[in-house]
Design an enzyme around this catalytic site. Structure first.
Site: not given
Ligand code: PNS
Length: 182
Positions: A25, A49, A98, A136
């Site tokens: 990150h 979560k 990645r 992570s």
């Molecule tokens: O680090 P992560 O868990 O891969 O991040 C995922 C994240 C937070 C980017 C994604 O889950 C997100 O944007 N969640 C917010 C809800 C949302 O907007 N969902 C619609 C887009 S798929």
């Protein structure tokens, strides 16, 4: 005299769970800071979560890891990412890429975000090769059984992981010279 209009500040959002922040990150954040005027690391607050670290802990670990960089902000959000991006007048959503296994999920997410908000662009940045297999979840998995992950996370994260996982703390005390050897 014609009034000079200052150039628009270009803000990018780097969203994620960051449970916890890894050197992968950090690498992406550093690359994003070279392109955008401001980068907001936005931690998702998702009550559905289960996280190892609370939102506040994740926020503080990121702040401590980037102490003193004015172009970097750390925040938390809930709800739709695009709504948050709109509120912050962001022009881009940053995601790290990645291995190829990241692609499908990221592609789907980017297309959904574009459908919901056409004026924000998804920008994918490749992590340095060194961090290509860093995540992570794999770090937490290793750390809970005492695996030395100290060269995969920033120092403030290492300290918090040691707090959570006594086996990691004991292992690092026993073998301090192992650090950074790989
Ligand atoms: O680090 P992560 O868990 O891969 O991040 C995922 C994240 C937070 C980017 C994604 O889950 C997100 O944007 N969640 C917010 C809800 C949302 O907007 N969902 C619609 C887009 S798929």
């Amino acid at each position: 005299m014609k009034k000079k209009i200052p150039p628009k500040k270009r803000t990018a959002i780097y969203p994620g769970s960051f449970d916890p922040l890894t050197n992968g990150h950090v690498d992406v954040i550093q690359r994003a800071l070279e392109i955008f005027d401001e980068v907001i690391v936005a931690i998702l607050r998702n009550p559905g979560k289960k996280y190892l670290f609370s939102t506040q802990e994740r926020l503080e670990m990121i702040q401590r890891s980037f102490n003193g960089n004015d172009a970097l902000k750390v925040d938390a959000f809930d709800g739709l990412l695009v709504d948050y991006a709109r509120m912050k007048n962001a022009v881009a959503i940053i995601r790290g890429m990645r291995a190829i296994s990241d692609f499908e999920n990221e592609f789907q997410m980017a297309l959904m975000n574009r459908k919901l908000h056409k004026d924000v662009q998804s920008v994918f940045l490749m992590t340095g090769l060194r961090w290509i297999f860093t995540s992570s979840s794999i770090i937490k998995e290793a750390a809970q059984f005492g695996g030395d992950v100290s060269d995969m996370v920033p120092e403030p994260v290492k300290l918090k992981l040691m707090e959570k996982f006594p086996l990691l703390k004991a292992g690092l005390r026993r073998n301090p010279s192992e650090k950074g050897r790989r």
